[in-house]
Design a protein around this motif. Structure first.
Motif, PDB file in Angstrom:
ATOM      1  N   LEU A  75       0.811  -1.212   0.000  1.00 36.63           N
ATOM      2  CA  LEU A  75       0.000   0.000   0.000  1.00 36.63           C
ATOM      3  C   LEU A  75       0.846   1.264   0.000  1.00 36.63           C
ATOM      4  N   THR A 108       0.849   1.961  -5.389  1.00 28.63           N
ATOM      5  CA  THR A 108       0.562   0.673  -4.773  1.00 28.63           C
ATOM      6  C   THR A 108       1.041  -0.454  -5.674  1.00 28.63           C
ATOM      7  N   TRP A 146       0.958  -4.435  -6.571  1.00 24.54           N
ATOM      8  CA  TRP A 146      -0.026  -5.504  -6.409  1.00 24.54           C
ATOM      9  C   TRP A 146       0.446  -6.768  -7.128  1.00 24.54           C
ATOM     10  N   THR A 159     -10.912   2.279  -3.827  1.00 21.87           N
ATOM     11  CA  THR A 159     -12.111   1.445  -3.692  1.00 21.87           C
ATOM     12  C   THR A 159     -12.577   0.955  -5.061  1.00 21.87           C
ATOM     13  N   LEU A 215     -10.145  -1.731  -6.390  1.00 25.09           N
ATOM     14  CA  LEU A 215     -10.365  -3.037  -5.743  1.00 25.09           C
ATOM     15  C   LEU A 215     -11.604  -3.722  -6.307  1.00 25.09           C
ATOM     16  N   PHE A 266      -1.434  -7.858   2.846  1.00 23.59           N
ATOM     17  CA  PHE A 266      -0.805  -6.570   2.563  1.00 23.59           C
ATOM     18  C   PHE A 266       0.388  -6.377   3.481  1.00 23.59           C
ATOM     19  N   LEU A 319      -9.092  -0.383   2.485  1.00 28.94           N
ATOM     20  CA  LEU A 319      -8.977  -1.805   2.152  1.00 28.94           C
ATOM     21  C   LEU A 319      -9.734  -2.676   3.149  1.00 28.94           C
ATOM     22  N   THR A 320      -9.537  -2.433   4.426  1.00 25.44           N
ATOM     23  CA  THR A 320     -10.168  -3.292   5.429  1.00 25.44           C
ATOM     24  C   THR A 320     -11.689  -3.109   5.435  1.00 25.44           C
ATOM     25  N   TRP A 349     -13.494  -2.206   2.798  1.00 27.19           N
ATOM     26  CA  TRP A 349     -13.943  -2.835   1.552  1.00 27.19           C
ATOM     27  C   TRP A 349     -14.028  -4.344   1.730  1.00 27.19           C
ATOM     28  N   TYR A 375      -8.571 -10.718   5.328  1.00 25.68           N
ATOM     29  CA  TYR A 375      -7.367  -9.955   5.011  1.00 25.68           C
ATOM     30  C   TYR A 375      -6.425 -10.025   6.198  1.00 25.68           C
TER      31      TYR A 375
END
Length: 173
Positions: free
Chosen positions: A27, A31, A33, A65, A68, A83, A105-106, A108, A116
């Motif tokens: 993150l 970012t 991935w 958001t 994702l 992450f 993220l959390t 979402w 996660y």
């Protein structure tokens, strides 16, 4: 309460086409991935959440958001997310951005019931290079040794997180 990550299907067996789709993230404004899809194919990259000149303070988080959601729609459903868990930042701005992205993220993932978990920086570096304090160059070299061509250390870190999750069964092995 954070959903527990089920690790039973993290290792791709030879000839198996039913692996879980898992996402690994480094993150930050840029970012990194890495994603293992259902067929076992690993893809990786970076994406920028740098705000535009006329953006409000929350736009980077709305873009994250949406990103994702699009990854989940195109490659998912995502079964688990790992992450990089950063405990210390060099600058205040970096800490704020990281915290906002982690909160986004959390939230979402919670809304979708996707488990996660954060992985400490030293754990990732040690797994990838054998040294818990490996520098950016060493992390990029470790990703290249696995056959990847990361554009930067953010992508290399995400690749390392994904391989750590697969090879250690999410830290359970």
């Amino acid at each position: 309460m954070t959903p527990t990550i089920q690790t039973a299907d993290l290792h791709l067996e030879p000839g198996c086409n039913s692996a879980s789709c898992i996402l690994a993230l480094d993150l930050g404004t840029t970012t990194g991935w890495a994603l293992r899809s259902h067929d076992g194919l690993i893809t990786s990259g970076t994406t920028s959440f740098r705000p535009g000149r006329f953006d409000g303070g929350g736009m980077r988080y709305l873009r994250f958001t949406n990103w994702l959601t699009e990854i989940d729609r195109l490659s998912g459903p995502i079964a688990a997310i790992w992450f990089e868990e950063v405990r210390r930042h060099v600058g205040t701005d970096a800490a704020h951005v990281y915290g906002g992205l982690m909160a986004t993220l959390t939230a979402w993932a919670e809304l979708r019931g996707i488990p996660y978990e954060g992985v400490p920086v030293g754990t990732i570096k040690r797994h990838a290079t054998g040294k818990g304090n490996a520098d950016k160059v060493a992390m990029i070299a470790a990703a290249r040794a696995r056959g990847f061509s990361p554009t930067d250390d953010n992508e290399a870190d995400a690749i390392a997180i994904l391989h750590w999750a697969i090879e250690t069964n999410g830290g359970v092995a």
